[in-house]
Design a protein around this motif. Sequence first.
Motif, PDB file in Angstrom:
ATOM      1  N   LYS A 192      43.962  14.549  10.433  1.00 59.61           N
ATOM      2  CA  LYS A 192      43.830  15.965  10.838  1.00 59.61           C
ATOM      3  C   LYS A 192      43.346  16.215  12.911  1.00 59.61           C
ATOM      4  N   THR A 193      43.627  15.483  13.423  1.00 61.26           N
ATOM      5  CA  THR A 193      43.477  15.694  15.033  1.00 61.26           C
ATOM      6  C   THR A 193      44.193  16.318  15.040  1.00 61.26           C
ATOM      7  N   PHE A 194      44.777  17.578  15.526  1.00 66.36           N
ATOM      8  CA  PHE A 194      45.766  17.557  16.254  1.00 66.36           C
ATOM      9  C   PHE A 194      46.250  17.485  17.016  1.00 66.36           C
ATOM     10  N   SER A 195      47.461  17.207  16.566  1.00 63.80           N
ATOM     11  CA  SER A 195      48.326  16.129  17.845  1.00 63.80           C
ATOM     12  C   SER A 195      49.862  16.407  18.513  1.00 63.80           C
ATOM     13  N   PHE A 196      49.849  16.635  19.365  1.00 70.62           N
ATOM     14  CA  PHE A 196      51.204  17.218  20.269  1.00 70.62           C
ATOM     15  C   PHE A 196      51.347  15.501  21.063  1.00 70.62           C
ATOM     16  N   VAL A 197      52.544  15.691  21.856  1.00 69.46           N
ATOM     17  CA  VAL A 197      53.752  14.365  21.830  1.00 69.46           C
ATOM     18  C   VAL A 197      54.578  14.779  23.028  1.00 69.46           C
ATOM     19  N   PHE A 198      54.383  13.959  23.831  1.00 69.68           N
ATOM     20  CA  PHE A 198      55.594  13.783  25.125  1.00 69.68           C
ATOM     21  C   PHE A 198      57.089  12.942  24.862  1.00 69.68           C
ATOM     22  N   LYS A 221      38.988  22.864  26.286  1.00 67.69           N
ATOM     23  CA  LYS A 221      38.097  23.818  25.949  1.00 67.69           C
ATOM     24  C   LYS A 221      37.750  24.913  25.040  1.00 67.69           C
ATOM     25  N   ARG A 222      38.237  24.927  24.663  1.00 64.60           N
ATOM     26  CA  ARG A 222      38.308  26.394  23.383  1.00 64.60           C
ATOM     27  C   ARG A 222      38.677  25.125  21.766  1.00 64.60           C
ATOM     28  N   ASN A 223      39.370  23.919  22.226  1.00 65.03           N
ATOM     29  CA  ASN A 223      39.203  23.796  20.531  1.00 65.03           C
ATOM     30  C   ASN A 223      39.754  21.792  21.294  1.00 65.03           C
ATOM     31  N   LYS A 224      38.525  20.915  20.870  1.00 66.08           N
ATOM     32  CA  LYS A 224      38.298  19.476  21.423  1.00 66.08           C
ATOM     33  C   LYS A 224      38.780  18.830  20.261  1.00 66.08           C
ATOM     34  N   ASN A 225      38.766  19.808  18.834  1.00 68.39           N
ATOM     35  CA  ASN A 225      39.478  18.634  18.108  1.00 68.39           C
ATOM     36  C   ASN A 225      41.286  18.612  18.206  1.00 68.39           C
ATOM     37  N   ILE A 226      41.799  18.004  19.649  1.00 69.90           N
ATOM     38  CA  ILE A 226      43.736  18.496  19.537  1.00 69.90           C
ATOM     39  C   ILE A 226      43.751  16.763  20.294  1.00 69.90           C
ATOM     40  N   HIS A 227      44.966  16.134  20.302  1.00 67.45           N
ATOM     41  CA  HIS A 227      45.268  14.804  21.276  1.00 67.45           C
ATOM     42  C   HIS A 227      46.150  14.891  21.603  1.00 67.45           C
ATOM     43  N   GLU A 248      39.462  14.844  33.034  1.00 69.31           N
ATOM     44  CA  GLU A 248      38.206  14.458  32.174  1.00 69.31           C
ATOM     45  C   GLU A 248      38.823  14.877  30.895  1.00 69.31           C
ATOM     46  N   LEU A 249      40.436  14.002  30.678  1.00 67.15           N
ATOM     47  CA  LEU A 249      40.863  14.307  29.143  1.00 67.15           C
ATOM     48  C   LEU A 249      40.782  12.729  28.508  1.00 67.15           C
ATOM     49  N   ASN A 250      40.916  12.028  29.211  1.00 67.73           N
ATOM     50  CA  ASN A 250      40.792  10.158  28.770  1.00 67.73           C
ATOM     51  C   ASN A 250      40.271   9.513  27.926  1.00 67.73           C
ATOM     52  N   ASN A 251      39.227  10.774  27.022  1.00 76.43           N
ATOM     53  CA  ASN A 251      39.438  10.255  25.813  1.00 76.43           C
ATOM     54  C   ASN A 251      40.259  11.546  24.561  1.00 76.43           C
ATOM     55  N   HIS A 252      41.548  11.939  25.178  1.00 74.47           N
ATOM     56  CA  HIS A 252      42.621  13.001  23.976  1.00 74.47           C
ATOM     57  C   HIS A 252      43.740  12.415  24.730  1.00 74.47           C
ATOM     58  N   VAL A 253      43.550  11.651  25.561  1.00 78.24           N
ATOM     59  CA  VAL A 253      44.946  11.816  26.604  1.00 78.24           C
ATOM     60  C   VAL A 253      45.831  10.405  25.974  1.00 78.24           C
ATOM     61  N   PHE A 254      46.698  10.017  25.845  1.00 76.18           N
ATOM     62  CA  PHE A 254      46.915   8.469  25.569  1.00 76.18           C
ATOM     63  C   PHE A 254      47.788   8.007  25.979  1.00 76.18           C
ATOM     64  N   LEU A 268      56.434   9.964  16.769  1.00 73.21           N
ATOM     65  CA  LEU A 268      57.327  11.326  16.762  1.00 73.21           C
ATOM     66  C   LEU A 268      56.269  12.047  15.130  1.00 73.21           C
ATOM     67  N   SER A 269      57.167  10.897  14.329  1.00 72.74           N
ATOM     68  CA  SER A 269      56.562  11.054  12.927  1.00 72.74           C
ATOM     69  C   SER A 269      54.755  11.110  11.962  1.00 72.74           C
ATOM     70  N   ARG A 270      54.127  11.067  13.345  1.00 70.04           N
ATOM     71  CA  ARG A 270      52.690  11.250  13.342  1.00 70.04           C
ATOM     72  C   ARG A 270      52.415  12.037  13.134  1.00 70.04           C
ATOM     73  N   SER A 271      53.733  12.501  14.405  1.00 69.14           N
ATOM     74  CA  SER A 271      52.356  14.207  15.349  1.00 69.14           C
ATOM     75  C   SER A 271      52.527  15.328  15.241  1.00 69.14           C
ATOM     76  N   HIS A 272      52.079  15.736  15.344  1.00 66.11           N
ATOM     77  CA  HIS A 272      52.557  17.278  15.129  1.00 66.11           C
ATOM     78  C   HIS A 272      53.146  18.325  15.207  1.00 66.11           C
ATOM     79  N   ALA A 273      53.669  17.753  16.185  1.00 65.25           N
ATOM     80  CA  ALA A 273      54.743  18.725  17.613  1.00 65.25           C
ATOM     81  C   ALA A 273      54.607  18.445  18.650  1.00 65.25           C
TER      82      ALA A 273
END
Length: 372
Positions: A192-198, A221-227, A248-254, A268-273
């Motif tokens: 449910k957390t929108f997930s970006f990947v590089f 800052k506007r959307n905490k529900n991202i990864h 201060e991104l360590n809880n959202h960037v892996f 990739l398969s589990r990510s959104h974009a």
Amino acid sequence: MAKKKVLHLAKWYPNKEEPLLGIFIQKHIQSVQQYYDNKVISIYETNTINSNIHRVVNHLNNTEEVVFYHKKGLLNKIKVLYRVWKETKRFKPHLIHTHVMGWTSSLAYFFSGTNQTPFLISEHWSGYRKKGYAQLNFASKILRKKSAKKARQICVVSNFLKENMLKCGVTANYTTVGNVVDGKALDIEKSKTFSFVFAGDLIQETKNVKGILEAFAELIKRNKNIHLDIIGDGKDLKNYKELSDKLELNNHVFFHGNQSNDYVFKILSRSHALLLNSYIETFSIICAEALLCGIPVIATKCGGPESFLNDKTGILIDIDNKKQLITAMESMINNYDQYEPEKLKSMARQFSMEIIGENLHTEYSSILKSTY
């Protein structure tokens, strides 16, 4: 009837020290293995070997892979090239395919002159756009231009690369053959957390991951529900980790480090974009892999990706434009349902092992028919 013999001279090729180096070249060669008797020869400079020159042979499916490891030094390089020349002569190829211009194309050029063996060149190097070509010495530039003119064909992965080579004065008979994109998308339920990947080399001067982290920090800052997942390694990994900590991104960037192709496809398969924020790409395999996994792409207009990305595959933005990147990421979150996974997957099939193999087979056949 016996298969025709094709010798591949590869400037970049997977080896024991860099197993991912030129893996796209290895896939090109594997795509034509059913049609020809293939042999690969590559050279790799290293000081980790005991002798000055060490020859290692491996077999992948029906292809013999030879890597010559040599210690640094002009004499060692000359000796290695002489051994490659002798091995080429013993193999007696009907056709030589050189991958990435340099010693490969020069050796094919001279061998063709003495043995009348036709050759073609595949090019992937981005240095024609950047300062790399300008920094080559005079002899190297002349040899590249002569080799290009004598080659029956130069295969480039995008029209963007062709235009940059022509601007450098490398005239030839060009054709476009994309990279092989293979892998298996997994049926994984997305969070449910929108997930970006590089995914790629962590090198700021080419990939601009710093821009991704800064844009992500503004968006959060506007959307905490991202990864954000970052896959890869490189000289700027430490800097990126420090920047992530500072923002201060360590809880959202892996950061995942270097990973196998299967692992990349799982993420990739589990990510959104997918995010691609590069300054330059001659193709971008990861963008095509994202499509194969059914996920859209946000990418900069950095050259190669525009040859197969459009508004149906995601969002294209200008290079080094943080504002556009933030807007694109917001738009992707808000309009995600407009991208249909099966349609994205179908767009990637043009780069399958089978289709690219057929394209290369057509090029080889044309050259061989006109020669023998």
